[in-house]
Design a protein around this motif. Structure first.
Motif, PDB file in Angstrom:
ATOM      1  N   ARG A 126       3.650  -1.148   3.887  1.00 31.76           N
ATOM      2  CA  ARG A 126       3.104   0.159   3.538  1.00 31.76           C
ATOM      3  C   ARG A 126       4.212   1.206   3.381  1.00 31.76           C
TER       4      ARG A 126
ATOM      5  N   GLU B   6      -5.867  -1.427   0.629  1.00 32.47           N
ATOM      6  CA  GLU B   6      -5.852  -0.671   1.885  1.00 32.47           C
ATOM      7  C   GLU B   6      -5.351  -1.505   3.058  1.00 32.47           C
TER       8      GLU B   6
ATOM      9  N   SER C  42       4.371   5.546   3.058  1.00 32.65           N
ATOM     10  CA  SER C  42       3.587   6.776   3.119  1.00 32.65           C
ATOM     11  C   SER C  42       4.526   7.974   3.223  1.00 32.65           C
TER      12      SER C  42
ATOM     13  N   VAL D 131      -4.663  13.005  -1.453  1.00 32.59           N
ATOM     14  CA  VAL D 131      -3.867  11.800  -1.232  1.00 32.59           C
ATOM     15  C   VAL D 131      -3.908  10.945  -2.488  1.00 32.59           C
TER      16      VAL D 131
ATOM     17  N   ALA E 252      -3.047   7.150  -3.870  1.00 30.50           N
ATOM     18  CA  ALA E 252      -2.873   5.833  -3.255  1.00 30.50           C
ATOM     19  C   ALA E 252      -2.806   4.734  -4.303  1.00 30.50           C
TER      20      ALA E 252
ATOM     21  N   GLU F 234       0.616   5.395   0.069  1.00 35.35           N
ATOM     22  CA  GLU F 234      -0.239   6.562   0.258  1.00 35.35           C
ATOM     23  C   GLU F 234       0.644   7.810   0.336  1.00 35.35           C
ATOM     24  N   LEU F 235       0.420   8.732  -0.583  1.00 40.69           N
ATOM     25  CA  LEU F 235       1.282   9.906  -0.682  1.00 40.69           C
ATOM     26  C   LEU F 235       0.468  11.194  -0.637  1.00 40.69           C
TER      27      LEU F 235
ATOM     28  N   ARG G  92       0.853  -1.173   0.000  1.00 41.52           N
ATOM     29  CA  ARG G  92       0.000   0.000   0.000  1.00 41.52           C
ATOM     30  C   ARG G  92       0.895   1.231   0.000  1.00 41.52           C
TER      31      ARG G  92
END
Length: 259
Positions: free
Chosen positions: A209, A204, A211, A198, A200, A190-191, A188
């Motif tokens: 992950r 989820e 980020s 965001v 992604a 997420e930025l 995953r």
């Protein structure tokens, strides 16, 4: 085709942004060193022009591209540097006009390639959308080097989503080119986008992950800033290993920049 048209429009805009950095540059500015060791501003623009020309050959003359790739096979290790040096040796005005013509022609030709076509390249064949995304990524990254060299701002725009996307998609390649087995599990990512939203990728509920800042992630996968200075965080051992080897570009592992 709507997706391809959007990517090509962003590619054109990114090229215009880099063009703005050099269009009024004094002659000595073209000789300014950039963060890429041994490369001046002229080398950066020369590289973009050379690669656009080679990409255009792939789009318009696949057989000609195949011949060119075969002829240059024994120079694979120095191909990029040789191309940049060859173009950088041109008079600066001539180089700039050549790049303008080449990138305009490439943008036009990408829009008329069948959507499911596979374009030959030095790595695996690419779709027109992937080719446009790869050219945008390189244009942004080398534009950043030029901006650093001339002391100009290089603000993040929504166009860097394409850069982040190719960085995410290149995850398995980054593992493989570093002699590592790519994880089977999806990550995953997420930025935080420049506009406050965001971006992604991946499920989820993934255990691995990544980020942080979208801009810093782009710096990371294009290897344009020291990793320790970036707002990009991994959760999970595999994700952490990925950040240590991540790259959005084809070819062998690059040289990460020191702080």
């Amino acid at each position: 085709m709507a997706e391809l048209a959007g990517i090509v429009a962003d590619l054109v805009a990114e090229g215009e942004a880099v063009d703005g950095l050099v269009s009024d540059l004094a002659p000595e500015g073209w000789h300014a060193p950039t963060p890429s060791e041994g490369w001046t501003v002229a080398h950066q623009i020369g590289h973009l022009a050379w690669t656009d020309d080679i990409a255009l050959l792939s789009v318009t003359d696949p057989e000609g591209f195949a011949r060119t790739a075969m002829e240059k096979a024994d120079r694979a290790a120095t191909l990029v540097d040789d191309g940049a040096a060859e173009y950088a040796a041109r008079p600066h005005g001539e180089l700039l006009e050549s790049w303008r013509r080449g990138r305009e022609a490439l943008a036009q030709q990408l829009l008329v390639v069948p959507e499911k076509a596979k374009l030959q390249w030095f790595g695996p064949p690419m779709s027109p959308a992937s080719m446009a995304t790869a050219r945008l990524m390189e244009t942004w990254a080398h534009g950043l080097d030029v901006a650093d060299a001339v002391g100009a701002p290089w603000p993040a725009t929504s166009r860097i989503k394409h850069v982040a996307h190719i960085g995410v998609r290149a995850r398995n390649f980054a593992f493989a080119v570093n002699g590592l087995t790519p994880p089977s599990e999806e990550f995953r990512v997420e930025l935080a986008a420049p506009d406050g939203g965001v971006w992604a990728w991946g499920p989820e509920g993934a255990g691995q992950r990544v980020s942080g800042s979208a801009l810093d992630f782009c710096y990371l996968v294009c290897q344009r800033r020291a990793p320790g200075a970036l707002d990009v965080v991994a959760e999970g051992a595999d994700a952490a290993q990925w950040l240590a080897v991540a790259q959005a570009f084809a070819g062998p592992p690059g040289s990460r920049r020191a702080a």
